[in-house]
Scaffold this motif. Structure first.
Motif, PDB file in Angstrom:
ATOM      1  N   ILE A 115      -4.862   6.496   1.126  1.00  0.00           N
ATOM      2  CA  ILE A 115      -4.056   5.345   1.555  1.00  0.00           C
ATOM      3  C   ILE A 115      -3.247   5.710   2.800  1.00  0.00           C
ATOM      4  CG2 ILE A 115      -2.110   3.832   0.937  1.00  0.00           C
ATOM      5  CD1 ILE A 115      -3.074   3.964  -1.964  1.00  0.00           C
ATOM      6  N   ALA A 120       0.862   4.328  -2.795  1.00  0.00           N
ATOM      7  CA  ALA A 120       0.661   5.746  -2.463  1.00  0.00           C
ATOM      8  C   ALA A 120       1.750   6.614  -3.086  1.00  0.00           C
ATOM      9  CB  ALA A 120       0.647   5.924  -0.947  1.00  0.00           C
ATOM     10  N   ASN A 122       0.815  -1.222   0.000  1.00  0.00           N
ATOM     11  CA  ASN A 122       0.000   0.000   0.000  1.00  0.00           C
ATOM     12  C   ASN A 122       0.844   1.265   0.000  1.00  0.00           C
ATOM     13  OD1 ASN A 122      -2.757   0.250  -0.320  1.00  0.00           O
ATOM     14  ND2 ASN A 122      -3.213  -0.700   1.645  1.00  0.00           N
TER      15      ASN A 122
END
Length: 586
Positions: free
Chosen positions: A448, A419, A415
């Motif tokens: 995020i 981002a 993640n």
């Protein structure tokens, strides 16, 4: 084919020429590599005195396509002329291949109808044999031996090809190649020893201490090696290799515990792959895997040494020497880590074009998805610096697509990277004045990072402050005063908290936010607020500048210039002049 039927009236440069259709290139590469990596057993040498020392470099393999005129290039003709044998990769692809047909016919013109081996990749004999196999004065099939990866043991099939090339009896080669009972196990331990050598070299400068539990792991590995060395079945080569691995493991006790973690993570993947091959194809196939892995590791170790040398010379300030070692590392072992590290080094030296070329070449290689995304991102940033915005956008979008897929599989791991990809594309769109698209990407990154900040790690909290800061800048450019103010204030609050914990690391980022907020207030007739923030920002800049003039001089003078301009524009000439005179003291 019996060796007695082979021609022996000329000197040959190559033991064999591999002829194949280009759809079969992967198999042809495998065949070449397997033959050249084969180590001729000493037992066979005792019976056949004229065997070559090695098969390395003895197989000719061309990547050229045949031109439309059916005329073979001069280089291929020369290779065929000086090749003792021709290995014809037979498949449905090669059946009507012009290239295979021309190469086979030329070989027969030079050498007659002997020394031809059909290497059957797939399909049924004779249906898949090239037409040129049939074309002789009796219209009969040429002599051939079948190599089948589907119907025979793969190792045995390879040995039959090697027996043909070496002109030895197949039964003699199969007997000499039989692995001793513990050979597969020995090779596993030997390869573990190589991992240890690599770990020792990389970590040898660290604190020499292991925990009791880690010491047990090392002692267990040492015990395994000692047991293997006591076996009467070991060959001389294996005794040497096992002894070397044992010595290195004993030295390994002196290395910091971080090495154990590296060693165990590498070992687990290696053993898992080896065990899968052993379970599926048996010990002979496992040995082939270990051989190829060993060669790969030797290159990796040598390349890693050169990378370390490069970093040592960077620390010494000898960038020319560092560049030499980076180039050596890349030439020895082409992989993601080597090329990516070298590209980063080149970027710091402002050698953008060379870094771009390296990354473009890297992206032509099949890479793990996360590595490919990293390379695409870095190359896109270089395209952006060179104002090649379309190329940069394409690369960023591809990297995002890859990372979105990775997030679906493992959000925890990927993640943060996703981002960053959104953030990078947002900044590119800002340069391209695609402000709506830029805002969308910034918001993707922000969403995020809000989730990640719940982990309360320092890095995730700082990244959240960066998203607020970037959106504040974008809104300021688009004259959205209230939105910009809200974003900067959120960034400022987070960064003040971070400075409390780690002033050295986060103070420069705090003052960046102050600068932007001050500029925002100057654009919206909030003179008193702007002056207060400029004063705070300039005082921080001055301290940073006095502490490290070279690093912070430009930022200091930017803030000074902005503050001076603000004072002049607001008719505060006396303050502006005083500010200018005071700045000359530094």
């Amino acid at each position: 084919m019996n060796s007695s039927s082979k021609i022996k009236d000329k000197q040959y440069r190559y033991k064999a020429f591999i002829s194949y259709a280009h759809h079969d290139i992967k198999f042809a590469k495998y065949l070449k590599k397997s033959i050249e990596n084969y180590k001729i057993p000493n037992k066979l040498r005792n019976k056949y005195a004229s065997l070559p020392h090695t098969l390395k470099g003895s197989i000719y393999f061309s990547k050229e396509e045949l031109n439309t005129s059916n005329i073979l290039p001069r280089e291929i003709k020369a290779a065929l002329k000086f090749s003792e044998n021709i290995l014809v990769v037979c498949s449905h692809n090669s059946r009507k291949s012009r290239l295979v047909y021309s190469e086979l016919n030329y070989f027969k013109q030079e050498h007659g109808h002997s020394n031809i081996l059909a290497v059957v990749k797939d399909g049924k004999v004779p249906d898949i044999l090239p037409l040129a196999i049939y074309e002789n004065e009796q219209n009969k099939i040429e002599p051939f031996t079948v190599f089948s990866t589907k119907n025979e043991n793969k190792r045995e099939a390879l040995l039959r090809v090697i027996a043909f090339i070496l002109e030895v009896d197949v039964a003699d080669l199969l007997e000499s190649d039989k692995p001793i009972k513990n050979r597969a196990k020995n090779r596993i331990i030997l390869l573990l020893g190589i991992f240890v050598i690599l770990a020792i070299y990389v970590y040898k400068q660290y604190t020499p201490k292991l925990t009791n539990e880690e010491l047990k792991i090392v002692n267990h590995e040492i015990s395994l090696l000692e047991n293997q060395l006591s076996s009467k079945d070991n060959s001389e080569d294996e005794i040497d290799s096992l002894s070397t691995a044992l010595t290195q493991l004993q030295e390994f006790k002196k290395v910091k515990k971080d090495t154990i973690k590296y060693f165990n993570s590498s070992k687990s993947t290696f053993l898992k792959d080896g065990k899968l091959i052993y379970d599926k194809d048996g010990s002979t196939a496992a040995l082939t895997f270990f051989d190829s892995y060993s060669e790969k590791l030797e290159k990796e170790i040598e390349a890693r040494k050169n990378l370390i040398e490069a970093k040592i010379y960077i620390e010494k300030g000898n960038l020319e020497k560092a560049n030499t070692f980076y180039e050596k590392a890349v030439n020895i072992h082409v992989n993601f880590d080597n090329i990516y590290s070298y590209a980063l080094f080149l970027i710091k030296q402002n050698k953008i074009t060379k870094a771009e070329m390296l990354l473009e070449e890297l992206l032509e290689v099949k890479l793990p998805a996360d590595n490919k995304a990293d390379a695409l991102n870095l190359l896109a940033s270089l395209y952006s610096k060179s104002a090649m915005f379309d190329k940069a956008e394409k690369n960023y979008i591809e990297a995002i697509s890859i990372r979105e897929e990775l997030v679906r599989e493992d959000a925890v791991t990927y993640n943060s990277d996703l981002a960053w990809s959104y953030n990078n594309l947002a900044i590119l769109y800002e340069k391209m004045q695609k402000y709506k698209d830029s805002e969308e990407m910034h918001l993707n990154a922000l969403n995020i990072r809000k989730e990640l900040s719940k982990n309360k790690t320092e890095e995730d909290i700082f990244n959240l402050s960066s998203s607020f800061y970037d959106l504040g800048r974008l809104h300021r450019i688009n004259k959205k005063f209230e939105d910009s103010k809200m974003m900067f204030e959120k960034s400022l609050k987070i960064r003040r908290d971070l400075v409390e914990k780690n002033p050295k690391k986060y103070t420069p980022y705090l003052v960046n936010t102050l600068d932007e907020l001050a500029l925002l207030y100057t654009q919206n007739d909030a003179a008193q607020k702007a002056e207060t923030i400029f004063n705070e920002a300039l005082e921080i800049r001055r301290k940073l500048y006095l502490n490290n003039t070279l690093k912070y001089s430009m930022a200091y003078y930017d803030t000074l210039t902005n503050f001076y301009t603000f004072l002049k524009n607001t008719k505060q000439d006396l303050k502006a002049d005083t500010l200018y005179k005071n700045s000359n003291k530094y």
